[in-house]
Design an enzyme around this catalytic site. Structure first.
Site, PDB file in Angstrom:
ATOM      1  N   LEU A  46      29.594 -18.519 -10.487  1.00 18.51           N
ATOM      2  CA  LEU A  46      28.353 -18.193 -11.165  1.00 18.51           C
ATOM      3  C   LEU A  46      28.667 -18.006 -12.644  1.00 18.51           C
ATOM      4  CD1 LEU A  46      26.774 -15.546  -8.748  1.00 18.51           C
ATOM      5  CD2 LEU A  46      25.810 -17.796  -9.290  1.00 18.51           C
ATOM      6  N   ASP A  47      27.776 -18.480 -13.514  1.00 21.42           N
ATOM      7  CA  ASP A  47      27.957 -18.272 -14.945  1.00 21.42           C
ATOM      8  C   ASP A  47      27.968 -16.774 -15.253  1.00 21.42           C
ATOM      9  OD1 ASP A  47      27.877 -21.023 -15.383  1.00 21.42           O
ATOM     10  OD2 ASP A  47      25.699 -21.034 -15.639  1.00 21.42           O
ATOM     11  N   PRO A  48      28.613 -16.365 -16.358  1.00 18.97           N
ATOM     12  CA  PRO A  48      28.597 -14.937 -16.726  1.00 18.97           C
ATOM     13  C   PRO A  48      27.186 -14.365 -16.816  1.00 18.97           C
ATOM     14  CG  PRO A  48      30.245 -16.096 -18.021  1.00 18.97           C
ATOM     15  CD  PRO A  48      29.501 -17.150 -17.241  1.00 18.97           C
ATOM     16  N   LEU A  49      26.218 -15.164 -17.271  1.00 18.61           N
ATOM     17  CA  LEU A  49      24.838 -14.705 -17.355  1.00 18.61           C
ATOM     18  C   LEU A  49      24.246 -14.385 -15.987  1.00 18.61           C
ATOM     19  CD1 LEU A  49      22.044 -14.624 -19.088  1.00 18.61           C
ATOM     20  CD2 LEU A  49      21.730 -16.924 -18.166  1.00 18.61           C
ATOM     21  N   ALA A  50      24.700 -15.107 -14.966  1.00 17.41           N
ATOM     22  CA  ALA A  50      24.098 -15.022 -13.636  1.00 17.41           C
ATOM     23  C   ALA A  50      24.586 -13.800 -12.866  1.00 17.41           C
ATOM     24  CB  ALA A  50      24.402 -16.290 -12.848  1.00 17.41           C
TER      25      ALA A  50
END
Length: 316
Positions: A46-50
């Site tokens: 998962l992206d850091p934002l997610a």
């Protein structure tokens, strides 16, 4: 002589609710450290934002991580309208701004979702992604200013629903195949609307058979790892280990077969077993030792109908 890995030979699956701002690998390392595990891996970054569901495989469970990597996923996302970014999400630099159409309606968006984002579709992954070109992740090349051509790929959107429409935001729920980029869906939707868009919120709710109501936060896990009034270390480990799903949880939908002790030993030695009369109508099976109920791994039916090991676990 191979070095013995540091840590406990603990095996199982932990369902983490990944926090925002932390990379999947950083989250993995924290869970691995709390468990003191010798080996660990995650099942789809998962992206850091997610935020949301990130299954962490410990020990022998890592041998079955590919099944979750290949599984369908479900996400909630918020698209910020009126702005495009270089990463297609809120972590990137704004590259274009346009006004959001005042006449934008739910009916218009829902029609676009049906026409362009339902069933099998073709999408171009974001340049800022972990896909590799000549062994280099695309995001590293992008940060270096290297221009690359990202080829489109076929993915399947099983379901996409409009949950809410606000002045400059759209909430969507997406159930999709592996390899689907939600950022690309939002980017393409913004282009179709004529105002641009990027992902401002992304949360994974499902990976394969696992759902959000099963996951636990890092904070909850860390709290459980704290000793209680002169508590012994092995008591803490037992409490943590009780949270783990079994190593075969990623493939729990496969049919099970029981082998006698001698058969189990032969299978683990690489021999084929003629047990066709005991095999369910399937190609792959979860195999257990009938005497000890020990999980042996995944076996498959060969071209002649015999049973052979496919992905066996260490039972030493």
């Amino acid at each position: 002589m191979a070095r013995k890995p540091k840590g406990r030979p603990i095996s199982g699956l932990f369902l983490l609710d990944k926090p925002q701002g932390l990379s999947s690998n950083a989250a993995l390392q924290r869970v691995k450290r709390i468990y003191g595990a010798a080996k660990a891996g995650h099942t789809g970054a998962l992206d850091p934002l997610a935020t949301g569901l990130l299954p962490i495989c410990l020990g022998e469970a890592t041998k079955f991580s590919q099944y979750l990597l290949d599984s369908d996923k479900r996400y909630l996302t918020t698209a910020k309208l009126g702005q495009r970014t270089d990463t297609c999400d809120a972590e990137g630099e704004v590259t274009e701004e346009k006004p959001v159409p005042a006449s934008l309606s739910r009916e218009q968006i829902e029609a676009l979702l049906v026409e362009h984002f339902s069933g099998e579709i073709e999408q171009v992954p974001p340049v800022y992604s972990a896909l590799k070109l000549n062994g280099q992740p695309l995001y590293k090349l992008a940060r270096q200013g290297v221009e690359v051509e990202v080829k489109p790929r076929r993915v399947r959107i099983h379901e996409i629903r409009l949950l809410a429409l606000r002045a400059d935001e759209v909430d969507l729920e997406v159930f999709c195949s592996k390899g689907t980029y939600i950022r690309s869906i939002v980017e393409d939707l913004g282009l179709l609307l004529g105002c641009g868009a990027h992902v401002s919120v992304l949360r994974r709710l499902q990976t394969g058979p696992f759902h959000a109501d099963q996951m636990m936060t890092l904070e909850q896990l860390q709290n459980l790892a704290q000793p209680q009034a002169e508590e012994a270390q092995n008591s803490i480990q037992q409490r943590l280990d009780a949270l783990l799903l079994p190593a075969w949880a990623p493939v729990s939908d496969l049919p099970r077969i029981q082998l006698e002790a001698a058969e189990a030993e032969r299978l683990q030695m690489g021999q084929r077993l003629r047990v066709e009369d005991r095999l369910p109508d399937a190609d792959e099976f979860l195999v257990f030792n009938r005497v000890t109920d020990e999980f042996l791994g995944i076996a498959e039916r060969d071209a002649k109908g015999a049973l052979k090991g496919k992905r066996l676990v260490s039972t030493a």
